[in-house]
Design a protein around this motif. Structure first.
Motif, PDB file in Angstrom:
ATOM      1  N   GLN A 139       0.929  -1.026   0.053  1.00  0.00           N
ATOM      2  CA  GLN A 139       0.007  -0.049   0.028  1.00  0.00           C
ATOM      3  C   GLN A 139       0.897   1.209  -0.071  1.00  0.00           C
ATOM      4  N   ARG A 140       2.073   1.162   0.820  1.00  0.00           N
ATOM      5  CA  ARG A 140       2.938   2.377   0.723  1.00  0.00           C
ATOM      6  C   ARG A 140       3.589   2.593  -0.640  1.00  0.00           C
ATOM      7  N   VAL A 141       3.754   1.553  -1.449  1.00  0.00           N
ATOM      8  CA  VAL A 141       4.308   1.795  -2.921  1.00  0.00           C
ATOM      9  C   VAL A 141       3.310   2.295  -3.570  1.00  0.00           C
ATOM     10  N   ALA A 142       1.956   1.833  -3.581  1.00  0.00           N
ATOM     11  CA  ALA A 142       0.608   2.435  -4.263  1.00  0.00           C
ATOM     12  C   ALA A 142       0.498   3.907  -4.007  1.00  0.00           C
ATOM     13  N   ARG A 143       0.524   4.330  -2.975  1.00  0.00           N
ATOM     14  CA  ARG A 143       0.550   5.612  -2.518  1.00  0.00           C
ATOM     15  C   ARG A 143       1.333   6.348  -3.140  1.00  0.00           C
ATOM     16  N   GLN A 144       2.789   6.057  -3.338  1.00  0.00           N
ATOM     17  CA  GLN A 144       3.794   6.648  -3.819  1.00  0.00           C
ATOM     18  C   GLN A 144       3.747   6.850  -5.475  1.00  0.00           C
ATOM     19  N   TRP A 145       2.965   5.764  -5.954  1.00  0.00           N
ATOM     20  CA  TRP A 145       2.779   5.922  -7.233  1.00  0.00           C
ATOM     21  C   TRP A 145       1.523   6.872  -7.355  1.00  0.00           C
ATOM     22  N   GLN A 146       0.635   6.906  -6.806  1.00  0.00           N
ATOM     23  CA  GLN A 146      -0.472   7.916  -6.940  1.00  0.00           C
ATOM     24  C   GLN A 146       0.132   9.447  -6.713  1.00  0.00           C
ATOM     25  N   ALA A 147       0.947   9.635  -5.675  1.00  0.00           N
ATOM     26  CA  ALA A 147       1.446  10.876  -5.438  1.00  0.00           C
ATOM     27  C   ALA A 147       2.316  11.339  -6.592  1.00  0.00           C
ATOM     28  N   LEU A 148       3.036  10.497  -7.461  1.00  0.00           N
ATOM     29  CA  LEU A 148       3.951  10.490  -8.632  1.00  0.00           C
ATOM     30  C   LEU A 148       2.974  11.068  -9.569  1.00  0.00           C
ATOM     31  N   LEU A 149       1.822  10.322  -9.850  1.00  0.00           N
ATOM     32  CA  LEU A 149       0.884  10.433 -10.943  1.00  0.00           C
ATOM     33  C   LEU A 149       0.030  11.855 -10.722  1.00  0.00           C
ATOM     34  N   LYS A 150      -0.141  12.398  -9.519  1.00  0.00           N
ATOM     35  CA  LYS A 150      -1.058  13.410  -9.638  1.00  0.00           C
ATOM     36  C   LYS A 150       0.065  14.679  -9.093  1.00  0.00           C
ATOM     37  N   HIS A 151       1.272  14.505  -9.570  1.00  0.00           N
ATOM     38  CA  HIS A 151       2.166  15.696  -8.969  1.00  0.00           C
ATOM     39  C   HIS A 151       1.507  16.783  -9.974  1.00  0.00           C
ATOM     40  N   PRO A 152       1.475  17.912  -9.408  1.00  0.00           N
ATOM     41  CA  PRO A 152       1.182  19.388 -10.196  1.00  0.00           C
ATOM     42  C   PRO A 152       2.364  19.557 -11.316  1.00  0.00           C
ATOM     43  N   ASP A 153       3.249  19.424 -11.262  1.00  0.00           N
ATOM     44  CA  ASP A 153       4.226  19.738 -12.173  1.00  0.00           C
ATOM     45  C   ASP A 153       4.098  18.893 -13.379  1.00  0.00           C
ATOM     46  N   LEU A 154       3.410  17.517 -13.330  1.00  0.00           N
ATOM     47  CA  LEU A 154       3.066  16.729 -14.646  1.00  0.00           C
ATOM     48  C   LEU A 154       2.352  17.538 -15.732  1.00  0.00           C
ATOM     49  N   PRO A 155       2.435  17.192 -16.875  1.00  0.00           N
ATOM     50  CA  PRO A 155       1.465  17.814 -18.004  1.00  0.00           C
ATOM     51  C   PRO A 155       0.537  16.529 -17.844  1.00  0.00           C
ATOM     52  N   ALA A 156      -0.804  17.138 -18.665  1.00  0.00           N
ATOM     53  CA  ALA A 156      -1.748  16.134 -18.758  1.00  0.00           C
ATOM     54  C   ALA A 156      -1.310  14.987 -19.548  1.00  0.00           C
ATOM     55  N   PRO A 157      -1.717  13.790 -19.122  1.00  0.00           N
ATOM     56  CA  PRO A 157      -1.526  12.530 -19.427  1.00  0.00           C
ATOM     57  C   PRO A 157      -1.832  12.219 -20.997  1.00  0.00           C
ATOM     58  N   THR A 158      -1.080  11.519 -21.643  1.00  0.00           N
ATOM     59  CA  THR A 158      -1.520  11.198 -23.077  1.00  0.00           C
ATOM     60  C   THR A 158      -0.946   9.529 -23.173  1.00  0.00           C
ATOM     61  N   ALA A 159      -1.546   8.921 -24.203  1.00  0.00           N
ATOM     62  CA  ALA A 159      -1.349   7.495 -24.210  1.00  0.00           C
ATOM     63  C   ALA A 159       0.017   7.150 -24.790  1.00  0.00           C
ATOM     64  N   ASP A 160       0.798   8.083 -25.482  1.00  0.00           N
ATOM     65  CA  ASP A 160       1.832   7.810 -26.141  1.00  0.00           C
ATOM     66  C   ASP A 160       3.227   8.626 -25.780  1.00  0.00           C
ATOM     67  N   GLU A 161       2.779   9.821 -25.195  1.00  0.00           N
ATOM     68  CA  GLU A 161       3.997  10.574 -25.052  1.00  0.00           C
ATOM     69  C   GLU A 161       4.575  10.219 -23.742  1.00  0.00           C
ATOM     70  N   ALA A 162       5.778  10.218 -23.516  1.00  0.00           N
ATOM     71  CA  ALA A 162       6.483   9.989 -22.272  1.00  0.00           C
ATOM     72  C   ALA A 162       6.936  11.373 -21.655  1.00  0.00           C
ATOM     73  N   VAL A 163       7.015  11.379 -20.343  1.00  0.00           N
ATOM     74  CA  VAL A 163       7.475  12.365 -19.713  1.00  0.00           C
ATOM     75  C   VAL A 163       8.749  11.880 -19.065  1.00  0.00           C
ATOM     76  N   GLN A 164       9.635  12.897 -19.156  1.00  0.00           N
ATOM     77  CA  GLN A 164      11.181  12.804 -18.756  1.00  0.00           C
ATOM     78  C   GLN A 164      11.228  13.643 -17.512  1.00  0.00           C
ATOM     79  N   LEU A 165      11.609  12.668 -16.345  1.00  0.00           N
ATOM     80  CA  LEU A 165      11.786  13.305 -15.002  1.00  0.00           C
ATOM     81  C   LEU A 165      13.283  13.842 -14.972  1.00  0.00           C
ATOM     82  N   ASP A 166      13.331  14.700 -14.088  1.00  0.00           N
ATOM     83  CA  ASP A 166      14.941  15.098 -13.910  1.00  0.00           C
ATOM     84  C   ASP A 166      15.524  14.151 -12.905  1.00  0.00           C
TER      85      ASP A 166
END
Length: 755
Positions: free
Chosen positions: A408-435
Motif C-alpha cells: 500500500q505504501r508503494v501504491a500511494r507513492q505511485w499515486q503521489a507521482l501521477l498526481k504531481h502538479p508539475d506533470l503535464p496532462a497524460p497522453t497515451a503515447d507521450e513519455a514524460v522525462q523526469l529530472d
C-alpha cells in the motif's frame, strides 16, 4: 601458493545446504555504500579496509579486513543484508566467522597481539541498522583455526599448482590446428597475441568467415604462460558463439601431440540450467540444494578430473551424479577453470560472477569479446529497468496480510507521482522525462523488498512476488546510481497502467571499471567502425588500439548495387512500395535463387510483401512475423535450401539479420531497403542531445552509426566463405552519400555499380 582469505574460507569452511532464502543480496556498490556508512560512524583512529597478509603451512594468504579499531583492539567484518537477521542460517554465519577469524589470526601475527576482539557487524540496508556479534579470542586459538582451514585446502592448492605448471608448459608450445592460417587469420592472431602479451586493450574489425573465434582463442591461450595470466574469459552475446568457442578449443586440443591440461567451462543461464524451476533454492525445497556443500568437494574433484570441456551437458551429468544443482555447480567450477566461455552478462552485469571472482582473487585476466558491437545495446539493457504499476496492483489484490502495508505504501507513492502538479496532462503515447527518480517511491520500494524477502524466507516460492521483488530491487539499485548516463521516463497509457523506467543511454560509466579490472581486452566483430564510437560508448581506455584485418573476400565475389532513385524515409515509404517491389522482381528474374529482403519495420515489410505477391505471384515468398517461436524461426531458415528459389522478407536488426549462416547458394543476395536509423522520437532525441553534449557527435552516435551497423551485419549474410558469390542491393539515395559510403566495408566498393 597464493590464496585469498575469502577463497580459502569458501573452500574449507562451507558446509550444509545451498540456501538462497537469505536473498536478494546487495550489489557490490550497495555493499560498499553500506560499509562506508558503518565506517563513517567509527571513532578517530579507526582503520578501514585494512590490508592483511601472511603465510601459513606454505600458503601465502592475503585479504582486506573491513575495519580495525586499535583503541579498542577490535577487528570488524561488515556484512550488508536485507531482511530479518534471525533467518541467517548457521552455515552462513559460520562462514562469516571463519573469514573474520582468519583476518584476526593474520593481524595478531603481524602486530604481535596476544588476543583480539572480533566483531561481525551486520548492517541492514533497508532499515539502516547495525547488529553486532562479538567474541574475544587468543592469538593461539586464532592461529590454530587458520591452520585447520589451510590443512583442508593444502592438498587442493598443491594440485592446483601442479595443474598450473602443466597447463602453462603445454600452452607455451601450442600448435595451430591447421597446416596454415586462412587468408587474413594470421595478422588477426598476431595482433591478439601482441595485445594480450603487452596488457593492452584492442578492437579488431574482421570480416565474417575469416575464422575470428579460432584466430583469437589460439593466440590468447598461447600468451597466457608468457605473462602469467590466470584466466581467459571468452564472452559472447549469442548462444551460437559459445558453441563455436567450445568447438574451437577442442579443435586446438585435438591437434596437439600431447594432451593439453586446460580446464574449459561453459556458463549458461539459470533459466536453462535449473532442474526444478518450481522449487526455491534451499535445502527444504529443492533436493539438489540439500547438503550441497557437503557433496561439493567430491563433485568438484570429479569435474577437474573429467576429460574434455565442461560444457552444459557435462556439468549437468556430474551434478546429477552427485545430487547437486547444475547451475550452482557451474558457478563453483568457475573458480577453478582456466577458460570460461559465457555470455557478456557473466562479466559486465551489475552482479556479474566472473568480475566478482576476478576482484576477490586478484586474477590477471584477458577478455575476448565476440561480436562486440552488440555490447552497447546489451549493456544498456543490463543497466535499465522498468517499473509496472499494473504488476504492483495485480500482486496487491491477492497479497498476504503481512505484505499489505508495504504494498500500500508503494501504491500511494505511485499515486503521489501521477498526481504531481508539475506533470503535464497524460497522453497515451507521450513519455514524460523526469529530472530525477522519485526518492519517496524508491524508499517505499526498498521497504517492499525487505518485506518480501522476510516473507519468502518462511513461505513457499511465489513467482509473482519474486518478479515484483526483483523489479523493485533493480529499480532501487539503479536509482542510487542515477546520473546523466541515464534518463527517468514516465508513461501513462491508461488508469493503473503507468510505467516508470530508468533507461541507460551511455553504458560507458558502468563498463569502464570492468575493463580496467582486466589486464587485456580484445573486442572483435565485423562491424566496429568507427572505432571512436565504440570506445566512447563502451568506456574503453583512450589508449585502446583499433585494427582492421583485410577481408579474405574478393571484389569479384560480390555485385554491389546502390539504388539512388528510391527514398525509404518515413514520409516517402508509401510511394516507395511499388518501386521496391518492381526492383526485387527484376533482380530475382535476372538471377533466380534465394534472397533476403530487409525492411525497417514490420509495417513496411508487410506493405511491400503484399504488393509483391500481387505483382509477382509466381515468385515464392515467405516473411518474418513478430515474436516468432524458435520452431517458427527455424522453419523460416529452412526455406533457404541449396538450389532453392524465393525471397524471404525480414526486419533489419531482427533474428534473421545477424548470427545466421547461409553459405553457398543457400543465399544468393540481400536487399536492404533502409539505412536502419532508429526512429525519431522523444527518447532518441534526448539520447542525441546527451551524446552531443558528451562526445560532440549526437546524430552520428544516436542514429547513423547504429543504423549502418545493422545494415552491414544484414548484408554480411551474403558472402560467408571465399567461394560464395552473390549480390547486395542497398535501396535508398542516402547510401551514395560520402559520409555513408565511408562507413561501409571498403572491399564492397571495388564491385559497386548502379542497378
Amino acid at each position: 601458493m597464493k590464496v585469498a582469505v575469502r577463497t580459502l574460507c569458501e573452500f574449507a569452511a562451507r558446509a550444509g545446504d545451498l540456501d538462497h532464502r537469505y536473498t536478494p543480496s546487495p550489489t557490490a556498490e550497495q555493499g560498499r555504500q553500506g560499509h562506508r556508512k558503518v565506517q563513517a560512524g567509527r571513532p578517530e583512529g579507526y582503520q578501514p579496509e585494512l590490508r592483511l597478509q601472511g603465510e601459513c603451512l606454505g600458503l601465502s594468504l592475503s585479504g582486506r579486513a573491513d575495519g580495525y579499531d586499535p583503541g579498542r583492539g577490535r577487528l570488524e567484518e561488515i556484512k550488508t543484508h536485507r531482511g530479518d537477521l534471525s533467518r541467517l542460517s548457521d552455515a552462513q554465519q559460520a562462514l562469516h566467522w571463519a573469514q573474520l577469524r582468519c583476518y584476526g589470526a593474520l593481524l595478531c601475527a603481524s602486530e604481535g597481539l596476544a588476543s583480539l576482539e572480533l566483531a561481525l557487524v551486520y548492517y541492514d540496508l533497508g532499515r539502516e541498522r547495525e547488529t553486532l556479534v562479538t567474541e574475544t579470542a587468543s592469538a593461539g586459538d586464532l592461529w590454530q583455526g587458520l591452520e585447520a582451514l589451510c590443512r583442508r585446502y593444502l592438498a587442493w592448492a598443491r594440485q592446483e599448482q601442479a595443474h598450473r605448471q602443466r597447463r602453462d608448459q603445454a600452452l607455451a608450445g601450442l600448435r595451430f590446428p591447421f597446416a596454415d592460417f586462412r587468408e587474413g587469420q594470421r595478422p588477426l592472431a598476431e595482433a591478439v597475441f601482441r595485445a594480450v602479451s603487452r596488457d593492452r586493450p584492442m578492437m579488431l574489425q574482421a570480416a565474417t568467415g575469416l575464422g575470428k573465434t579460432l584466430g583469437t582463442l589460439f593466440p590468447a591461450l598461447m600468451a597466457m604462460p608468457r605473462i602469467g595470466q590466470d584466466r581467459l574469459f571468452f564472452l559472447t552475446a549469442r548462444t551460437t558463439g559459445r558453441g563455436l568457442a567450445l568447438a574451437g578449443v577442442e579443435r586446438i586440443r585435438s591437434a596437439q601431440a600431447a594432451d593439453v591440461p586446460l580446464r574449459v567451462l561453459e556458463l549458461s543461464s539459470k533459466q536453462h540450467a535449473c532442474e526444478h524451476p518450481d522449487r526455491a533454492c534451499h535445502g527444504e525445497s529443492c533436493p539438489l540444494a540439500k547438503g550441497f556443500f557437503d557433496r561439493l568437494g567430491v563433485a568438484r574433484q570429479a569435474a577437474v578430473d573429467s576429460d574434455g570441456p565442461l560444457d552444459q551437458t557435462r556439468v549437468r551429468e556430474i551434478a546429477l551424479a552427485h545430487g547437486l544443482c547444475p547451475y550452482y555447480l557451474a558457478q563453483e567450477l568457475s573458480r577453478w577453470c582456466d577458460l570460461v566461455i559465457g555470455d557478456v552478462n557473466h562479466y559486465f552485469d551489475q552482479s556479474a560472477l566472473l568480475h566478482a571472482l576476478t576482484q576477490q582473487n586478484d586474477w590477471r585476466i584477458t577478455l575476448l569479446l565476440d561480436e562486440a558491437h552488440n555490447l552497447v545495446n546489451r549493456a544498456r539493457a543490463m543497466y535499465s529497468v522498468e517499473l509496472s504499476q499494473q504488476r504492483l496492483l495485480a500482486v496487491r489484490r491477492g497479497a498476504p496480510v503481512a505484505l499489505k502495508q508495504p504494498l500500500q505504501r508503494v501504491a500511494r507513492q505511485w499515486q503521489a507521482l501521477l498526481k504531481h502538479p508539475d506533470l503535464p496532462a497524460p497522453t497515451a503515447d507521450e513519455a514524460v522525462q523526469l529530472d530525477q527518480p522519485p526518492q519517496a517511491l524508491a524508499a517505499a520500494l526498498g521497504g517492499l523488498v525487505t518485506a518480501i524477502t522476510d516473507y519468502l524466507s518462511e513461505h513457499p516460492a511465489d513467482a509473482a512476488l519474486q518478479e515484483l521483488m526483483f523489479e523493485a530491487l533493480a529499480y532501487t539499485r539503479l536509482a542510487e546510481l542515477f546520473a546523466d548516463h541515464s534518463l527517468c521516463e514516465l508513461r501513462r497509457p491508461g488508469r493503473g497502467r503507468a510505467t516508470l523506467a530508468l533507461i541507460n543511454l551511455v553504458p560507458a560509466d558502468f563498463l569502464a571499471p570492468r575493463f580496467r579490472a582486466a589486464r587485456s581486452s580484445v573486442l572483435f566483430s565485423a562491424t566496429l567502425t568507427p572505432p571512436v564510437y565504440h570506445r566512447d560508448l563502451l568506456g574503453l581506455p583512450p589508449e585502446t588500439r583499433w585494427q582492421e584485418v583485410a577481408s579474405p573476400f574478393r571484389a569479384s565475389q560480390l555485385q554491389l548495387h546502390l539504388v539512388r532513385d528510391i527514398s525509404t524515409r518515413y514520409l516517402h515509404r508509401a510511394a516507395s512500395v511499388a518501386p521496391i517491389a518492381a526492383l526485387l522482381g527484376r533482380h530475382y528474374r535476372a538471377c533466380e535463387g534465394n534472397y533476403l529482403a530487409y525492411f525497417s519495420s514490420f509495417a513496411y515489410l508487410e506493405a511491400v510483401y503484399e504488393h509483391f505477391r500481387a505483382v509477382a505471384p509466381n515468385i515464392p515468398v515467405w516473411r518474418q512475423a513478430p515474436a516468432m517461436a524458435p520452431a517458427q524461426r527455424q522453419e523460416f531458415l529452412d526455406r533457404f535450401q541449396p538450389g532453392g528459389r524465393g525471397i524471404g522478407f525480414a526486419v533489419l536488426g531482427g533474428a534473421f539479420a545477424e548470427g545466421i549462416d547461409l553459405p553457398g547458394d543457400r543465399l544468393r543476395g540481400a536487399f536492404v531497403a533502409t539505412l536502419g536509423l532508429p526512429p525519431f522520437n522523444s527518447r532518441n532525441e534526448i539520447l542525441r542531445q546527451r551524446l552531443q553534449a558528451r562526445f560532440g557527435a549526437g546524430y552520428q552516435y544516436a542514429y547513423l552509426y547504429p543504423g549502418l551497423e545493422k545494415v552491414i551485419q544484414a548484408a554480411g549474410r551474403v558472402i560467408r566463405t571465399p567461394t560464395d558469390e552473390g549480390e547486395i542491393v542497398l535501396i535508398d539515395d542516402r547510401f551514395a552519400r560520402p559520409e555513408v559510403t565511408a562507413l561501409l566495408p571498403k572491399w564492397w566498393f571495388a564491385a559497386a555499380e548502379n542497378p
